[in-house]
Design an enzyme around this catalytic site. Sequence first.
Site, PDB file in Angstrom:
ATOM      1  NE  ARG A 212      -4.054  -1.916   2.045  1.00 30.90           N
ATOM      2  CZ  ARG A 212      -4.976  -2.051   2.985  1.00 30.90           C
ATOM      3  NH1 ARG A 212      -5.058  -1.151   3.943  1.00 30.90           N
ATOM      4  NH2 ARG A 212      -5.807  -3.052   2.962  1.00 30.90           N
TER       5      ARG A 212
ATOM      6  CG  ASP B 248     -13.721   5.614   8.409  1.00 33.80           C
ATOM      7  OD1 ASP B 248     -14.304   4.534   8.633  1.00 33.80           O
ATOM      8  OD2 ASP B 248     -12.489   5.676   8.205  1.00 33.80           O
TER       9      ASP B 248
HETATM   10  C1  LIG Z   1     -13.465  -2.726   8.931  1.00 32.64           C
HETATM   11  S1  LIG Z   1     -14.078  -1.096   8.779  1.00 32.64           S
HETATM   12  C2  LIG Z   1     -15.603  -1.208   9.697  1.00 32.64           C
HETATM   13  C3  LIG Z   1     -16.775  -0.607   8.947  1.00 32.64           C
HETATM   14  C4  LIG Z   1     -18.137  -0.809   9.603  1.00 32.64           C
HETATM   15  N1  LIG Z   1     -18.193  -0.199  10.908  1.00 32.64           N
HETATM   16  C5  LIG Z   1     -18.489  -2.271   9.677  1.00 32.64           C
HETATM   17  O1  LIG Z   1     -18.448  -2.851  10.755  1.00 32.64           O
HETATM   18  O2  LIG Z   1     -18.790  -2.849   8.624  1.00 32.64           O
HETATM   19  C6  LIG Z   1     -13.001  -0.206   9.925  1.00 32.64           C
HETATM   20  C7  LIG Z   1     -12.994   1.279   9.698  1.00 32.64           C
HETATM   21  O3  LIG Z   1     -12.367   1.899  10.803  1.00 32.64           O
HETATM   22  C8  LIG Z   1     -11.724   3.063  10.338  1.00 32.64           C
HETATM   23  N2  LIG Z   1     -10.728   3.517  11.335  1.00 32.64           N
HETATM   24  C9  LIG Z   1      -9.526   2.982  11.645  1.00 32.64           C
HETATM   25  N3  LIG Z   1      -8.926   3.706  12.605  1.00 32.64           N
HETATM   26  C10 LIG Z   1      -9.766   4.718  12.910  1.00 32.64           C
HETATM   27  C11 LIG Z   1      -9.698   5.814  13.827  1.00 32.64           C
HETATM   28  N4  LIG Z   1      -8.640   6.025  14.622  1.00 32.64           N
HETATM   29  N5  LIG Z   1     -10.743   6.677  13.876  1.00 32.64           N
HETATM   30  C12 LIG Z   1     -11.818   6.483  13.072  1.00 32.64           C
HETATM   31  N6  LIG Z   1     -11.937   5.485  12.186  1.00 32.64           N
HETATM   32  C13 LIG Z   1     -10.922   4.603  12.109  1.00 32.64           C
HETATM   33  C14 LIG Z   1     -11.136   2.623   9.012  1.00 32.64           C
HETATM   34  O4  LIG Z   1     -10.843   3.717   8.184  1.00 32.64           O
HETATM   35  C15 LIG Z   1     -12.223   1.713   8.466  1.00 32.64           C
HETATM   36  O5  LIG Z   1     -13.053   2.374   7.547  1.00 32.64           O
END
Ligand SMILES: C[S@@+](CC[C@H](N)C(=O)[O-])C[C@H]1O[C@@H](n2cnc3c(N)ncnc32)[C@H](O)[C@@H]1O
Length: 281
Positions: free
Chosen positions: A39, A147
């Site tokens: 990435r 996010d």
């Molecule tokens: C696997 S996805 C989960 C999406 C959704 N909540 C679900 O359960 O399907 C995890 C998300 O967490 C976000 N993320 C990671 N670290 C974060 C942070 N410190 N603050 C906010 N979002 C974060 C990522 O960008 C990603 O879009």
Amino acid sequence: MEAGEIALSEREFSRIKARVYQVAGISLSDAKRTLVISRLSKIVRALGLAGFDDYVDYLERGGSAEDGQNFVNALTTNLTRFYREDHHFEHLRRYVGTLIAGKPRGTRLRIWSAACSTGQEPYTVGMDLLAAFPELRRWDFKILGTDIDTAVLRKAALGVYPESELSGLAPERARLLDRRGDGQIEVSAAVRELVSFKPLNLITAWPMKGPFDAIFCRNVAIYFDKPTQGQMFGRFASLLAPEGFLYIGHSENLGSGGDGFKLVGKTIYQSKLKSNKREAA
Ligand SMILES: C[S@@+](CC[C@H](N)C(=O)[O-])C[C@H]1O[C@@H](n2cnc3c(N)ncnc32)[C@H](O)[C@@H]1O
């Protein structure tokens, strides 16, 4: 290594891990080494830098806010889908049914999808609730999706997805999404109007005051270490309306952040505050 990829030394990997932990709370395991190479190599090349050490130096010393954001965007994992862990949406539907019973139009209802990725989670909330309770159109009903990753938020705001997103959805759920006829589906305008998307890092200060009737924070804590998870979950308690619900991911628990909550179902927690305090919140 694939063509175009840059070698990553142990020391460089440690520096990248330290940086993503510091800025986003994300704890990268050693298994994520290949992911980091694939990435970030493109970004390092596009910046005209020789390698990862130079890249981290650049981020630390002269990189712009956009460079910092691109670094975080590249290291997040954004997997999501409509009606993921659908028992949460069923539970929310029942709860909202009890909330709206006998209440006048215009009553406030707020739901937050924290770490919403490309938006399927907050849109599922909106689609599901509007289908069950069309009268919510006359409520002061809003859904917030946040996010840390600004690239996924741009996709979320469009509300357009490939038709493959429908696979595995029951027909009555698939019907809630409009087929555009070009291989893509879209979220209806009525649902899109309910949802607003904002960038928010869950490990920094949160500007919202709440209260939220329900908060979804699913499948993000898995990327954090235990202390970070506990701190984050604990902070949701003060933003949740009395007796409101917190929905978390299937493999997560509140850890040290659980004091304000009681477990009421599979990965469903309720605020311990009693609702007679609700009006004052
Ligand atoms: C696997 S996805 C989960 C999406 C959704 N909540 C679900 O359960 O399907 C995890 C998300 O967490 C976000 N993320 C990671 N670290 C974060 C942070 N410190 N603050 C906010 N979002 C974060 C990522 O960008 C990603 O879009």
